[in-house]
Scaffold this motif. Structure first.
Motif, PDB file in Angstrom:
ATOM      1  N   GLY A  62       4.264  -1.099  -2.692  1.00 39.22           N
ATOM      2  CA  GLY A  62       4.201  -0.871  -4.028  1.00 39.22           C
ATOM      3  C   GLY A  62       4.796  -0.274  -4.882  1.00 39.22           C
ATOM      4  O   GLY A  62       4.195   0.593  -5.936  1.00 39.22           O
ATOM      5  N   ILE A  63       5.701   0.585  -4.142  1.00 34.98           N
ATOM      6  CA  ILE A  63       6.589   1.976  -4.622  1.00 34.98           C
ATOM      7  C   ILE A  63       7.381   1.478  -5.584  1.00 34.98           C
ATOM      8  O   ILE A  63       8.598   0.421  -4.708  1.00 34.98           O
ATOM      9  N   SER A  64       7.467   1.525  -6.676  1.00 31.57           N
ATOM     10  CA  SER A  64       8.921   1.758  -7.246  1.00 31.57           C
ATOM     11  C   SER A  64      10.522   1.880  -6.835  1.00 31.57           C
ATOM     12  O   SER A  64      10.218   3.055  -7.871  1.00 31.57           O
ATOM     13  N   LEU A  65      10.973   1.384  -6.247  1.00 27.39           N
ATOM     14  CA  LEU A  65      12.346   2.736  -5.693  1.00 27.39           C
ATOM     15  C   LEU A  65      12.759   3.044  -6.126  1.00 27.39           C
ATOM     16  O   LEU A  65      13.223   4.655  -7.000  1.00 27.39           O
ATOM     17  N   TYR A  66      12.806   2.662  -7.518  1.00 27.82           N
ATOM     18  CA  TYR A  66      13.626   3.415  -8.408  1.00 27.82           C
ATOM     19  C   TYR A  66      13.841   4.216  -9.807  1.00 27.82           C
ATOM     20  O   TYR A  66      14.061   5.374  -9.911  1.00 27.82           O
ATOM     21  N   ALA A  67      12.729   3.980 -10.336  1.00 26.41           N
ATOM     22  CA  ALA A  67      11.716   4.736 -10.817  1.00 26.41           C
ATOM     23  C   ALA A  67      11.268   6.372  -9.766  1.00 26.41           C
ATOM     24  O   ALA A  67      11.844   6.841 -10.450  1.00 26.41           O
ATOM     25  N   TYR A  68      10.684   6.383  -8.796  1.00 29.80           N
ATOM     26  CA  TYR A  68      11.122   7.345  -7.985  1.00 29.80           C
ATOM     27  C   TYR A  68      12.437   7.670  -7.673  1.00 29.80           C
ATOM     28  O   TYR A  68      11.484   9.088  -7.208  1.00 29.80           O
ATOM     29  N   LYS A  69      13.433   7.105  -7.295  1.00 27.34           N
ATOM     30  CA  LYS A  69      14.503   8.215  -7.006  1.00 27.34           C
ATOM     31  C   LYS A  69      15.035   8.232  -8.248  1.00 27.34           C
ATOM     32  O   LYS A  69      15.439   9.799  -7.548  1.00 27.34           O
ATOM     33  N   LEU A  70      14.703   8.132  -9.350  1.00 27.90           N
ATOM     34  CA  LEU A  70      15.179   9.102 -10.584  1.00 27.90           C
ATOM     35  C   LEU A  70      14.609   9.500 -10.244  1.00 27.90           C
ATOM     36  O   LEU A  70      14.933  11.355 -10.768  1.00 27.90           O
ATOM     37  N   LYS A  71      13.139   9.597 -11.202  1.00 27.68           N
ATOM     38  CA  LYS A  71      12.201  11.362 -11.257  1.00 27.68           C
ATOM     39  C   LYS A  71      12.548  11.986 -10.516  1.00 27.68           C
ATOM     40  O   LYS A  71      12.895  12.876 -10.157  1.00 27.68           O
TER      41      LYS A  71
END
Lengths: 350, 334
Positions: A217-226
């Motif tokens: 449930g970890i949004s890869l895109y959001a977390y990588k961007l952050k």
């Protein structure tokens, strides 16, 4: 392994300094850093300031490379963005409060980090490393252009402003030192704290296996961007301090060499650990000094040996990377760990 | 129109050189799964070895005179009356340089092969079995070691070396427009093309080529099938270094020799990633595209902008196709 580290509450287990060694170690480090200017000369303070700035930047690289597992060879560009943002802000507003420029530099660098991070979902591993490397080249290229010269000074570089605190100009190295060190400490602590949170653990999850992380449930895109943005923000802060610390900046200061140096500091120190960047930067930035001393002994102060100094320094740098990768892939931190393990368990372990 | 053709040709010439350098990176990647960031610096070493054997050594006391300047009777007779800058004079100058060019090429190929064996044995072999990221970072470390040792062994000044082929201008007309080329760059183009195609054929049709491809597919299965995997690794590095030696000689004769030659390798890395790391065809296409784009950028915007062309193009292509133009997508398992 720390002995005598028992806890009676969850709060104690979750706290930032979750054992006595960390707590007292931190206090000792703060005391040492506070009193250092009392007995250090100007040159040592210059080095110390430089090391502190690098520690901030390498901590930023650590967030991305060490904790999120994304390779980047373009962090020199964020450094440049921070430095040039500070310089340009001072061109428009005189006597700006340094912390404000620092914040603006952080935000601008984070914005660039977002931009760099955009390919990171589709592009992985080596391709990402080369994409960031390309971005580094491109940003520096635009800084060097003649039409950018009114703001960035072009390829001749530009003089940087002095930090002004309440009408008082910071000129001496001691003053700059006391300006940089608290920021450095705060940022290192922030990184340490970050990985106690849900957010930080999510990043570690992505590093260990990105598909599994996504299933959890970890949004890869959001977390990588952050992660990109945070790590760029660190480098932006370092760049801003760099601009205050040195009288002038050149585009060459932020070339690929800087990007690689940052990664090298991280490898030498140990990836994915808070103390890694600190040890790594200390080692890498103090090597030239040690080499100077050694070459002074070897040649008896003969000036001719200095001609080869930069070549020898390069070779030693390269060998350090390679030898660390071969013999100590976890970096200096693992040597540090082993040492304290032996001390704590003596005489039962070696 | 004339200029379009002119710059197109220039671009293709440069593209072939890119392809020749890229072939080394691809051959290392294909067998060892390591992308060599230091390939540009291996090439720089090739160029310096060429300089050593083609310029320094023939000028030494103990070498016979004919090595530095070969002038048999018939050559003098041939040169008689040739005008300056005419093809005849250029060919005569080339023939008298021929002994030291051959010596330089042989020397640089042999020395670079030894260098590659040394690098592979001393630095890459101990990392076998570790993640490919740490092997790649190891090649990043090699950049500094090679750069430092080059400026320690040879001086950091810019030096000149003899070109591989006779150097005279060629003028011809295409579609009623004058086009101008240097014969030496045509020779370089032909050499690059022959080497590139030759390597591709070797990989495709010989036993050792099959061994390399099998290793690339699956190392442990290749081992089980009796393929000497470490030997394949060494071969790949040697192939890369020897093609790199020739590329280095060409580059040095074109742009002059200096330790910054190694930086060229990084833009070639961009070329390789744009084409796809494991595809010779893709890399060839990417080399040509980047070579041509560079030439046109140089024409339209000036030489400054040409230096970032590879990086801009690779960024765009990677966004569109994350594994390069023709690279194979990696299959990931959880």
């Amino acid at each position: 392994m720390i002995t005598g580290n028992f806890k009676t509450s969850y709060a104690a287990d979750e706290s930032l300094w979750n054992n006595w060694a960390k707590r007292y170690g931190f206090v000792l480090a703060v005391v040492f850093l506070l009193v250092l200017p009392l007995f250090a000369d100007n040159y040592v303070l210059l080095l110390a300031g430089q090391i502190a700035i690098y520690v901030i930047a390498v901590t930023g690289v650590n967030v991305l490379v060490g904790y999120t597992g994304l390779m980047s060879l373009g962090h020199g560009a964020f450094f440049a963005v921070g430095a040039y943002t500070t310089v340009i802000l001072h061109q428009y507003v005189e006597h700006l409060f340094p912390l404000i420029t620092l914040l603006v530099s952080i935000v601008v660098a984070a914005g660039f980090g977002f931009l760099f991070g955009l390919p990171s979902l589709r592009v992985k591993g080596l391709y990402l490393a080369v994409a960031t490397l390309s971005a580094n080249f491109i940003i520096l290229f635009f800084i060097r252009q003649d039409w950018a010269a009114p703001w960035t000074g072009g390829r001749q570089g530009i003089e940087t402003p002095n930090a002004m605190f309440f009408g008082q100009e910071m000129l001496s190295n001691t003053q700059k030192y006391y300006f940089i060190i608290p920021i450095c400490l705060a940022m290192v602590l922030f990184a340490q704290n970050l990985f106690r949170t849900r957010f930080g653990r999510a990043l570690i999850g992505i590093r260990d296996n990105d598909h599994s992380a996504e299933i959890l449930g970890i949004s890869l895109y959001a977390y990588k961007l952050k992660s990109f943005a945070i790590s760029a923000a660190y480098c932006g802060a370092a760049g801003s301090l760099w601009a205050y610390f040195f009288p002038a900046i050149l585009p060459e200061d932020f070339s690929l060499n800087l990007s690689i140096t940052l990664v090298v500091c991280l490898i030498a120190g140990g990836m994915g650990r808070t103390l890694g960047p600190v040890f790594g930067t200390l080692l890498i930035l103090l090597i030239p000094e040690m080499l100077k001393i050694v070459s002074g002994w070897a040649t008896g102060g003969d000036g001719r040996a200095l001609i080869h100094f930069s070549s020898i320094r390069d070779i030693v740098f390269g060998l350090i990377i390679i030898l660390f990768l071969i013999f100590e892939p976890m970096g200096l931190v693992s040597i540090w760990d082993r040492f304290w393990r032996v001390v704590a368990r003596w005489p039962f372990s070696k | 129109m004339a200029q379009v053709i002119q710059y197109l040709l220039n671009g293709i010439m440069n593209g072939a050189l890119y392809a020749l350098i890229a072939v080394g990176i691809v051959s290392i990647f294909k067998s060892t799964k390591v992308v060599s960031f230091a390939h540009g610096h291996v090439i720089m070493f090739g160029a310096y070895f060429y300089f050593t054997f083609a310029v320094i050594l023939p000028g030494a006391e103990f070498m016979p005179d004919w090595v530095a300047k070969w002038e048999p009777e018939w050559l003098l007779a041939y040169k008689e009356g040739a005008a300056m800058f005419s093809p005849k004079a250029a060919i005569a100058a080339w023939v008298s340089n021929l002994p030291r060019i051959v010596l330089g090429l042989v020397g640089s190929i042999v020395c670079n092969a030894l260098l590659a064996v040394f690098i592979e044995r001393a630095f890459m072999r101990p990392l076998l079995g570790q993640s490919s990221l740490s092997m790649i970072l190891c090649t990043v470390g090699l950049i500094w070691v090679l750069e430092g040792s080059a400026s320690l062994i040879w001086s950091a000044d810019i030096d000149q070396v003899p070109p591989l082929g006779p150097n005279f201008p060629i003028r011809f007309t295409v579609f009623d427009s004058q086009v101008f080329l240097f014969s030496s760059s045509v020779v370089n183009f032909v050499i690059a093309l022959i080497l590139f195609i030759g390597l591709m054929l070797v990989l495709r049709y010989t036993r050792s080529g099959v061994a390399v491809r099998a290793t690339a597919e699956d190392q442990s299965t290749a081992y089980a099938m009796g393929i000497n995997v470490p030997a394949v690794f060494t071969t790949a590095w040697v192939v890369a270094a020897t093609t790199g030696a020739i590329a280095g000689a060409i580059l040095a004769s074109r742009n002059g020799l200096s330790p910054t030659l190694g930086l060229f390798g990084l833009s070639v890395l961009a070329v390789v990633l744009m084409g796809g790391l494991d595809s010779f065809a893709g890399v060839f296409i990417a080399s040509m595209i980047i070579g041509i784009f560079e030439a046109f950028t140089q024409w339209q915007f000036g030489g400054e902008y040409a230096e970032i062309v590879p990086y801009v193009l690779v960024l765009l292509v990677i966004l569109w196709r994350p594994n390069g133009l023709m690279g194979q997508a990696e299959i990931e398992r959880i």
